[in-house]
Design a protein around this motif. Sequence first.
Motif, short mmCIF file in Angstrom:
data_model
loop_
_atom_site.label_atom_id
_atom_site.label_comp_id
_atom_site.label_asym_id
_atom_site.label_seq_id
_atom_site.Cartn_x
_atom_site.Cartn_y
_atom_site.Cartn_z
N TRP A 65 0.84 -1.20 0.00
CA TRP A 65 0.00 0.00 0.00
C TRP A 65 0.87 1.25 0.00
CZ3 TRP A 65 -5.26 -0.31 -0.42
CH2 TRP A 65 -5.82 -1.58 -0.21
N ILE A 66 0.40 2.31 -0.67
CA ILE A 66 1.13 3.58 -0.68
C ILE A 66 1.03 4.21 0.70
CG2 ILE A 66 1.28 5.89 -1.68
CD1 ILE A 66 -0.02 4.75 -4.21
N ASP A 67 2.15 4.34 1.37
CA ASP A 67 2.18 4.91 2.72
C ASP A 67 2.35 6.43 2.65
OD1 ASP A 67 2.09 4.58 5.53
OD2 ASP A 67 4.26 4.87 5.62
N VAL A 68 3.29 6.86 1.80
CA VAL A 68 3.52 8.30 1.64
C VAL A 68 4.19 8.52 0.29
CG1 VAL A 68 5.80 8.20 2.75
CG2 VAL A 68 4.54 10.38 2.70
N ALA A 69 3.90 9.66 -0.34
CA ALA A 69 4.53 10.03 -1.61
C ALA A 69 4.66 11.55 -1.66
CB ALA A 69 3.70 9.54 -2.79
N ILE A 70 5.79 12.01 -2.13
CA ILE A 70 6.00 13.45 -2.20
C ILE A 70 6.98 13.79 -3.32
CG2 ILE A 70 7.90 13.47 -0.52
CD1 ILE A 70 6.71 16.16 0.51
N ASN A 71 6.71 14.87 -4.02
CA ASN A 71 7.65 15.38 -5.02
C ASN A 71 8.65 16.31 -4.36
OD1 ASN A 71 6.01 14.06 -6.85
ND2 ASN A 71 6.05 15.72 -8.33
N GLU A 72 9.87 16.26 -4.83
CA GLU A 72 10.94 17.07 -4.25
C GLU A 72 10.62 18.56 -4.30
OE1 GLU A 72 15.08 16.62 -2.62
OE2 GLU A 72 13.24 15.43 -2.79
N GLU A 73 9.87 19.00 -5.31
CA GLU A 73 9.56 20.42 -5.43
C GLU A 73 8.79 20.95 -4.22
OE1 GLU A 73 7.20 20.77 -8.99
OE2 GLU A 73 5.32 20.40 -7.91
N ARG A 74 8.07 20.07 -3.54
CA ARG A 74 7.31 20.50 -2.37
C ARG A 74 8.22 20.82 -1.19
NH1 ARG A 74 2.61 21.95 -4.62
NH2 ARG A 74 1.69 20.24 -5.81
N LEU A 75 9.44 20.29 -1.25
CA LEU A 75 10.37 20.48 -0.15
C LEU A 75 11.42 21.54 -0.44
CD1 LEU A 75 10.85 16.70 0.68
CD2 LEU A 75 9.31 18.32 1.79
N ASN A 76 11.88 21.61 -1.71
CA ASN A 76 12.91 22.61 -2.02
C ASN A 76 12.36 23.84 -2.73
OD1 ASN A 76 12.52 21.88 -4.71
ND2 ASN A 76 14.47 20.82 -4.93
N ARG A 77 11.06 23.82 -3.06
CA ARG A 77 10.34 24.95 -3.66
C ARG A 77 10.83 25.30 -5.06
NH1 ARG A 77 6.20 24.17 -1.39
NH2 ARG A 77 5.42 26.20 -2.12
N ASP A 78 11.43 24.36 -5.77
CA ASP A 78 11.84 24.55 -7.17
C ASP A 78 10.89 23.75 -8.05
OD1 ASP A 78 14.03 26.25 -6.83
OD2 ASP A 78 15.36 24.56 -6.37
N LYS A 79 10.03 24.44 -8.79
CA LYS A 79 9.00 23.80 -9.59
C LYS A 79 9.59 22.83 -10.61
CE LYS A 79 4.71 23.34 -11.05
NZ LYS A 79 3.70 22.68 -10.20
N MET A 80 9.05 21.61 -10.66
CA MET A 80 9.45 20.57 -11.61
C MET A 80 10.94 20.26 -11.56
SD MET A 80 7.14 21.39 -15.00
CE MET A 80 7.86 20.04 -15.92
N CYS A 81 11.54 20.35 -10.39
CA CYS A 81 12.97 20.10 -10.29
C CYS A 81 13.30 18.66 -10.68
CB CYS A 81 13.48 20.38 -8.88
SG CYS A 81 12.85 19.27 -7.61
N MET A 82 14.52 18.48 -11.18
CA MET A 82 14.94 17.16 -11.65
C MET A 82 16.33 16.85 -11.13
SD MET A 82 15.08 18.42 -15.61
CE MET A 82 15.29 16.77 -16.25
N GLY A 83 16.51 15.61 -10.66
CA GLY A 83 17.78 15.19 -10.08
C GLY A 83 17.50 14.28 -8.89
N PHE A 84 18.54 13.88 -8.19
CA PHE A 84 18.37 12.93 -7.09
C PHE A 84 17.62 13.59 -5.92
CE2 PHE A 84 19.55 10.29 -3.48
CZ PHE A 84 19.31 9.04 -4.02
N PRO A 85 16.49 13.01 -5.47
CA PRO A 85 15.61 13.65 -4.48
C PRO A 85 16.02 13.40 -3.04
CG PRO A 85 14.60 11.63 -5.23
CD PRO A 85 15.91 11.75 -5.97
N ARG A 86 17.08 14.03 -2.61
CA ARG A 86 17.62 13.78 -1.28
C ARG A 86 16.64 14.10 -0.15
NH1 ARG A 86 22.44 14.78 -4.07
NH2 ARG A 86 24.25 13.62 -3.29
N LEU A 87 15.86 15.16 -0.31
CA LEU A 87 15.02 15.64 0.78
C LEU A 87 13.83 14.74 1.08
CD1 LEU A 87 14.93 19.48 -0.02
CD2 LEU A 87 16.47 18.26 1.53
N SER A 88 13.44 13.91 0.12
CA SER A 88 12.20 13.14 0.30
C SER A 88 12.41 11.67 0.62
CB SER A 88 11.34 13.27 -0.97
OG SER A 88 12.04 12.78 -2.10
N ILE A 89 13.64 11.28 0.92
CA ILE A 89 13.96 9.86 1.14
C ILE A 89 13.89 9.50 2.62
CG2 ILE A 89 15.82 8.15 1.02
CD1 ILE A 89 16.66 9.41 -1.60
#
Length: 302
Positions: free
Chosen positions: A21-45
Motif C-alpha cells: 500500500w502507498i504509505d507516503v509520496a512526495i515530489n521534491e519540489e514540495r520540499l525545495n520549492r523549485d517547480k518541476m525540479c529534476m535530479g536525485f531527491p535527497r530531501l524526500s527519502i
Amino acid sequence: MRILGIADSINSGSAIIKDGWIDVAINEERLNRDKMCMGFPRLSIGDIDAVAVATNVLFWRPECQPYSDYFRESRGGWMREGLLSAGGVVSTIMGNSTFARNTYHTLKSVLTWGRRKNIRKILAEEFGIDAPVRFIDHHLSHAASAYFTSGFENATVITLDGAGDGKCSRVYRVRQGQFEELHDLDSYHSIGNYYSYVTHLCGFKGHKHEGKITGLAAHGEPAYLDVLKRYVDWDGKYIRNIGKCFDHSAVSKLRAELPDDFSHEDLSASVQVLLERAVSAYAEYWVKESGISNVALAGGVF
C-alpha cells in the motif's frame, strides 16, 4: 516490507510502499520549492527495506535542479547535449532507420551507466540504506501507477509521454496484476515531443508549459493541421514520425514551414486536434486488440 520508490527525472521525488500500500509520496519540489525540479531527491527519502528506481537509462544529476528551458538552455551536460544534437542531425538524413535508432539508444545506455552506481553509493553513504536496489523500466513504472490505483482487476493499460527508456509508449493487457506487454513505440515517434516543439515555438518552455498550449487551443482554429500531419500522424495502427527529424532539427523544420506571423492560437489548436485524433485512434485500436474495455492511462500526454 517497506519499499522506497525513487524518480530522479522531471518532477523528481519518492514514495514509500508499505506491505503493498502507498504509505507516503512526495515530489521534491514540495520540499525545495523549485517547480518541476529534476535530479536525485535527497530531501524526500526515508528509512526502508528495498528500493525501486523509475527509469533504467537516464543522465545522472547528483543534485535536484530547477527545471530549465528545454530547448534554450543546457539540459544535463555536454554528453546529453551532444547526443541529442547528433540524434537530431542523423534523423534528417536517415529518418526512421532501425539501425540509427538502436545506435542512439545503445550509446545513451553506455553514457548513462554511472547513474546506477551513483544512486547506490548515495543511498549507502548518505542514508545508510543497503537494501536491494532495482531499476524499473520508465513506462512499466507509469503503467503500474495507473493500474494499481485504478481499482480494476483486468485492464488495458496505455502509457504515452515524451520519452523514457527509449520508448514513448507501451501497451499492456493486465489480468489480476499480471502484465502482458502488447506493444511499444520508439521515442522517435513521440507525438508528445511534437506537442513540446509547438510549446517552444509559441514562446513557452518545452516539457513544462504544455498546459498553456492546451489553453490557447480553445482560442484558435486548426489552420496548421496539414503542416503538422506531414511530421507526425496516426497511420491506422501506429503513431508515426514521418518528418525525418527529432529534437532541435524538428523545431527548426517546423519553424521554417510556418509563416513569420503565424498565430500562436491557431498553432496550438492544430497540435491539440492532431494529438486528440491520433491518440484517441491509437487507444481505441489497442483496446480492441487487448479485448479488455477497462482502460488505465499514464504518462505526460495524458
